[in-house]
Design a protein around this motif. Structure first.
Motif, PDB file in Angstrom:
ATOM      1  N   GLN A   1       0.244  -3.430  -7.987  1.00  9.83           N
ATOM      2  CA  GLN A   1       0.328  -4.880  -7.870  1.00  9.83           C
ATOM      3  C   GLN A   1       0.506  -5.303  -6.412  1.00  9.83           C
ATOM      4  O   GLN A   1      -0.041  -6.323  -5.977  1.00  9.83           O
ATOM      5  N   ALA A   2       1.274  -4.527  -5.650  1.00  8.82           N
ATOM      6  CA  ALA A   2       1.438  -4.817  -4.226  1.00  8.82           C
ATOM      7  C   ALA A   2       0.106  -4.737  -3.501  1.00  8.82           C
ATOM      8  O   ALA A   2      -0.212  -5.576  -2.637  1.00  8.82           O
ATOM      9  N   LEU A   3      -0.699  -3.740  -3.847  1.00 10.88           N
ATOM     10  CA  LEU A   3      -2.024  -3.594  -3.249  1.00 10.88           C
ATOM     11  C   LEU A   3      -2.873  -4.835  -3.536  1.00 10.88           C
ATOM     12  O   LEU A   3      -3.463  -5.424  -2.619  1.00 10.88           O
ATOM     13  N   HIS A   4      -2.917  -5.254  -4.789  1.00 14.65           N
ATOM     14  CA  HIS A   4      -3.745  -6.404  -5.153  1.00 14.65           C
ATOM     15  C   HIS A   4      -3.221  -7.693  -4.503  1.00 14.65           C
ATOM     16  O   HIS A   4      -4.016  -8.546  -4.077  1.00 14.65           O
ATOM     17  N   TYR A   5      -1.905  -7.814  -4.405  1.00 13.36           N
ATOM     18  CA  TYR A   5      -1.344  -9.005  -3.754  1.00 13.36           C
ATOM     19  C   TYR A   5      -1.747  -9.078  -2.283  1.00 13.36           C
ATOM     20  O   TYR A   5      -2.207 -10.125  -1.799  1.00 13.36           O
ATOM     21  N   VAL A   6      -1.590  -7.989  -1.565  1.00 14.59           N
ATOM     22  CA  VAL A   6      -1.918  -7.973  -0.136  1.00 14.59           C
ATOM     23  C   VAL A   6      -3.383  -8.329   0.085  1.00 14.59           C
ATOM     24  O   VAL A   6      -3.723  -9.152   0.952  1.00 14.59           O
ATOM     25  N   LEU A   7      -4.271  -7.751  -0.721  1.00 17.82           N
ATOM     26  CA  LEU A   7      -5.695  -8.023  -0.566  1.00 17.82           C
ATOM     27  C   LEU A   7      -6.026  -9.478  -0.887  1.00 17.82           C
ATOM     28  O   LEU A   7      -6.794 -10.136  -0.174  1.00 17.82           O
ATOM     29  N   GLU A   8      -5.420 -10.001  -1.960  1.00 15.26           N
ATOM     30  CA  GLU A   8      -5.676 -11.392  -2.340  1.00 15.26           C
ATOM     31  C   GLU A   8      -5.152 -12.352  -1.282  1.00 15.26           C
ATOM     32  O   GLU A   8      -5.806 -13.350  -0.949  1.00 15.26           O
ATOM     33  N   MET A   9      -3.985 -12.054  -0.731  1.00 10.17           N
ATOM     34  CA  MET A   9      -3.412 -12.925   0.283  1.00 10.17           C
ATOM     35  C   MET A   9      -4.279 -12.953   1.540  1.00 10.17           C
ATOM     36  O   MET A   9      -4.546 -14.020   2.112  1.00 10.17           O
ATOM     37  N   VAL A  10      -4.739 -11.793   1.975  1.00  6.84           N
ATOM     38  CA  VAL A  10      -5.596 -11.743   3.165  1.00  6.84           C
ATOM     39  C   VAL A  10      -6.893 -12.508   2.918  1.00  6.84           C
ATOM     40  O   VAL A  10      -7.357 -13.274   3.774  1.00  6.84           O
ATOM     41  N   ASP A  11      -7.489 -12.301   1.745  1.00  5.53           N
ATOM     42  CA  ASP A  11      -8.737 -12.992   1.425  1.00  5.53           C
ATOM     43  C   ASP A  11      -8.527 -14.502   1.409  1.00  5.53           C
ATOM     44  O   ASP A  11      -9.399 -15.265   1.834  1.00  5.53           O
TER      45      ASP A  11
END
Length: 240
Positions: free
Chosen positions: A87-97
């Motif tokens: 979930q941390a991985l998906h959050y970081v990617l979504e936030m950057v995008d």
């Protein structure tokens, strides 16, 4: 027009049977979007979070163009046994995008994100995520001033205890005493004073309440992926 750069795969959208439209955070060119050919044998190369070397050619700047990519690292393989880390991985990617526009390059922030993804399976993930959010805020123009030299002045040299929700400046304990209900607590992780009977869980809640307030203003959104991640953090007492 041709570009080459190290990049992190942020997002994919299927485009037919053997193609994708992919969004990358590149080191040298900021966010990049393009078509990639991804048949059955290449699908693993285009898992979000993968760190790649990309090249893109396009005739006109406004066109998507085609992207050729070679995988260098696959951080997601270190997350499959942990719902929290995934979930941390998906959050970081979504936030950057969400946070960056195409062509807006931030090489230093790319390196910081790159380093976080490479170590996502290691200890102290929550601490490293907290500092990653501070760096993100700085890049978005919402940097926090949490050190004594940048704090609200106090003639009595009172220890830093709070943070202003408007300016992002640290506030000494005596200055902020009359406004406690309007201020964020400066987390111990960021140099604040650990309250009596304080706990690591309570401190992380202070950390992410503080950064979350400013991130919401920075990106005009409160991402559901972040909410879910923090729920998992509370459930696991921020142990991962």
């Amino acid at each position: 027009m041709e570009i080459q750069s190290d990049a992190i795969l942020l997002k994919i959208i299927p485009n037919g049977e053997n193609a994708l439209v992919a969004s990358f955070l590149s080191k040298d060119y900021g966010k990049v979007r393009g078509f990639v050919r991804a048949g059955a044998k290449k699908r693993a190369d285009f898992q979000v979070g993968n760190i790649l070397q990309i090249s893109q050619k396009k005739r006109l700047e406004h066109q998507l163009g085609h992207v050729i990519a070679e995988v260098e690292h696959m951080p997601a393989v270190h997350c499959f046994n942990s719902m929290v880390r995934l979930q941390a991985l998906h959050y970081v990617l979504e936030m950057v995008d969400k946070a960056f526009e195409e062509g807006d390059a931030h090489p230093k922030f790319f390196e910081i994100t790159h380093a976080f993804l490479l170590t996502i399976g290691e200890d102290n993930m929550w601490e490293r995520l907290a500092y990653w959010e501070l760096e993100l805020l700085a890049r978005l123009g919402f940097g926090l001033s949490l050190h004594a030299e940048d704090a609200v002045e106090c003639a009595e040299n009172s220890p830093l205890m709070y943070v202003s929700p408007k300016s992002g400046r640290a506030v000494p304990e005596k200055v902020g005493a009359a406004y406690v209900d309007r201020l964020f607590r400066l987390p111990h992780l960021f140099g604040g004073k650990m309250p009596k009977n304080g706990s690591k869980v309570a401190d992380f809640l202070d950390v992410f309440a503080l950064t979350g307030h400013f991130l919401t203003h920075a990106v005009h959104d409160e991402l559901s992926s972040r909410k879910k991640l923090l729920e998992l953090g509370r459930e696991t007492s921020f142990r991962e």
